[in-house]
Design a protein around this motif. Structure first.
Motif, PDB file in Angstrom:
ATOM      1  N   ASP A  68      37.177 -25.078  23.749  1.00 50.34           N
ATOM      2  CA  ASP A  68      37.483 -24.037  22.776  1.00 50.34           C
ATOM      3  C   ASP A  68      37.665 -24.636  21.386  1.00 50.34           C
ATOM      4  OD1 ASP A  68      37.450 -22.239  24.823  1.00 50.34           O
ATOM      5  OD2 ASP A  68      39.624 -21.994  24.940  1.00 50.34           O
ATOM      6  N   PRO A  69      37.159 -23.953  20.363  1.00 51.45           N
ATOM      7  CA  PRO A  69      37.384 -24.461  19.010  1.00 51.45           C
ATOM      8  C   PRO A  69      38.855 -24.329  18.625  1.00 51.45           C
ATOM      9  CG  PRO A  69      36.269 -22.343  18.939  1.00 51.45           C
ATOM     10  CD  PRO A  69      36.375 -22.742  20.388  1.00 51.45           C
ATOM     11  N   VAL A  70      39.362 -25.314  17.940  1.00 52.42           N
ATOM     12  CA  VAL A  70      40.746 -25.311  17.489  1.00 52.42           C
ATOM     13  C   VAL A  70      40.740 -25.409  15.977  1.00 52.42           C
ATOM     14  CG1 VAL A  70      42.951 -26.537  17.565  1.00 52.42           C
ATOM     15  CG2 VAL A  70      41.529 -26.420  19.612  1.00 52.42           C
ATOM     16  N   ARG A  71      41.455 -24.513  15.328  1.00 53.71           N
ATOM     17  CA  ARG A  71      41.531 -24.538  13.870  1.00 53.71           C
ATOM     18  C   ARG A  71      42.699 -25.437  13.483  1.00 53.71           C
ATOM     19  NH1 ARG A  71      39.080 -20.316  10.376  1.00 53.71           N
ATOM     20  NH2 ARG A  71      40.055 -21.832   9.049  1.00 53.71           N
ATOM     21  N   ASP A  72      42.427 -26.404  12.651  1.00 51.85           N
ATOM     22  CA  ASP A  72      43.464 -27.300  12.149  1.00 51.85           C
ATOM     23  C   ASP A  72      43.290 -27.405  10.641  1.00 51.85           C
ATOM     24  OD1 ASP A  72      44.961 -29.517  11.264  1.00 51.85           O
ATOM     25  OD2 ASP A  72      44.846 -30.453  13.227  1.00 51.85           O
ATOM     26  N   PRO A  73      44.175 -26.784   9.863  1.00 47.49           N
ATOM     27  CA  PRO A  73      44.012 -26.800   8.408  1.00 47.49           C
ATOM     28  C   PRO A  73      43.913 -28.211   7.828  1.00 47.49           C
ATOM     29  CG  PRO A  73      45.701 -25.227   9.046  1.00 47.49           C
ATOM     30  CD  PRO A  73      45.318 -25.985  10.282  1.00 47.49           C
ATOM     31  N   VAL A  75      42.672 -30.951   9.221  1.00 47.17           N
ATOM     32  CA  VAL A  75      41.343 -31.501   9.501  1.00 47.17           C
ATOM     33  C   VAL A  75      40.303 -30.817   8.621  1.00 47.17           C
ATOM     34  CG1 VAL A  75      39.551 -31.737  11.271  1.00 47.17           C
ATOM     35  CG2 VAL A  75      41.926 -32.207  11.849  1.00 47.17           C
ATOM     36  N   GLU A  76      40.396 -29.509   8.476  1.00 41.74           N
ATOM     37  CA  GLU A  76      39.448 -28.796   7.623  1.00 41.74           C
ATOM     38  C   GLU A  76      39.539 -29.287   6.175  1.00 41.74           C
ATOM     39  OE1 GLU A  76      39.970 -24.599   8.235  1.00 41.74           O
ATOM     40  OE2 GLU A  76      39.559 -24.780  10.378  1.00 41.74           O
ATOM     41  N   PHE A  78      40.560 -32.224   5.205  1.00 37.56           N
ATOM     42  CA  PHE A  78      40.034 -33.579   5.185  1.00 37.56           C
ATOM     43  C   PHE A  78      38.510 -33.567   5.059  1.00 37.56           C
ATOM     44  CE2 PHE A  78      38.075 -37.018   7.658  1.00 37.56           C
ATOM     45  CZ  PHE A  78      38.464 -38.103   6.890  1.00 37.56           C
ATOM     46  N   PHE A  79      37.840 -32.740   5.871  1.00 41.34           N
ATOM     47  CA  PHE A  79      36.384 -32.709   5.807  1.00 41.34           C
ATOM     48  C   PHE A  79      35.875 -32.050   4.523  1.00 41.34           C
ATOM     49  CE2 PHE A  79      36.707 -33.752  10.344  1.00 41.34           C
ATOM     50  CZ  PHE A  79      35.845 -34.838  10.365  1.00 41.34           C
ATOM     51  N   ASP A  80      36.645 -31.122   3.971  1.00 37.05           N
ATOM     52  CA  ASP A  80      36.287 -30.577   2.658  1.00 37.05           C
ATOM     53  C   ASP A  80      36.342 -31.688   1.606  1.00 37.05           C
ATOM     54  OD1 ASP A  80      35.910 -28.067   3.682  1.00 37.05           O
ATOM     55  OD2 ASP A  80      37.869 -27.295   3.032  1.00 37.05           O
ATOM     56  N   TRP A  81      37.346 -32.568   1.708  1.00 40.75           N
ATOM     57  CA  TRP A  81      37.471 -33.703   0.794  1.00 40.75           C
ATOM     58  C   TRP A  81      36.318 -34.688   1.000  1.00 40.75           C
ATOM     59  CZ3 TRP A  81      38.180 -38.759   2.527  1.00 40.75           C
ATOM     60  CH2 TRP A  81      38.388 -39.708   1.532  1.00 40.75           C
TER      61      TRP A  81
END
Length: 96
Positions: A68-73, A75-76, A78-81
């Motif tokens: 299942d996908p897990v939303r982690d602000p 991590v998101e 970090f990848f935006d950076w």
């Protein structure tokens, strides 16, 4: 009533691959993944059974399935950076 077998033991990770060709699946990796998935099904069944027989304050939701996908602000963010770094032709090697 809700007795579960011990969870599968994950093998100790080896060293990071030195080349792309070294980055291959570990022998038995598929079987290990399937064992974890089977154990997850048992956890879900036990959790649902438990929640059927206890008062509302003690009811629990089944654990998230490993697929299942897990939303982690964090991590998101970090990848935006990291996105502009990768677009600039650079990168960051992550190994777990």
């Amino acid at each position: 009533m809700f007795v579960l077998p011990n969870p599968p033991i994950a093998p100790t990770p080896g060293p990071p691959p030195q080349t792309v060709r070294d980055d291959v699946a570990v022998p038995g990796q598929r079987e290990q993944h399937e064992a974890v998935m089977r154990h997850g099904v048992l956890l879900e069944q036990a959790t649902r059974g438990f929640s059927r027989v206890v008062p509302g304050a003690f009811k629990r939701r089944p654990p998230a399935s490993p697929g299942d996908p897990v939303r982690d602000p964090w991590v998101e963010e970090f990848f935006d950076w990291l996105d502009p770094v990768v677009r600039a032709g650079q990168g960051l090697y992550l190994w777990t």
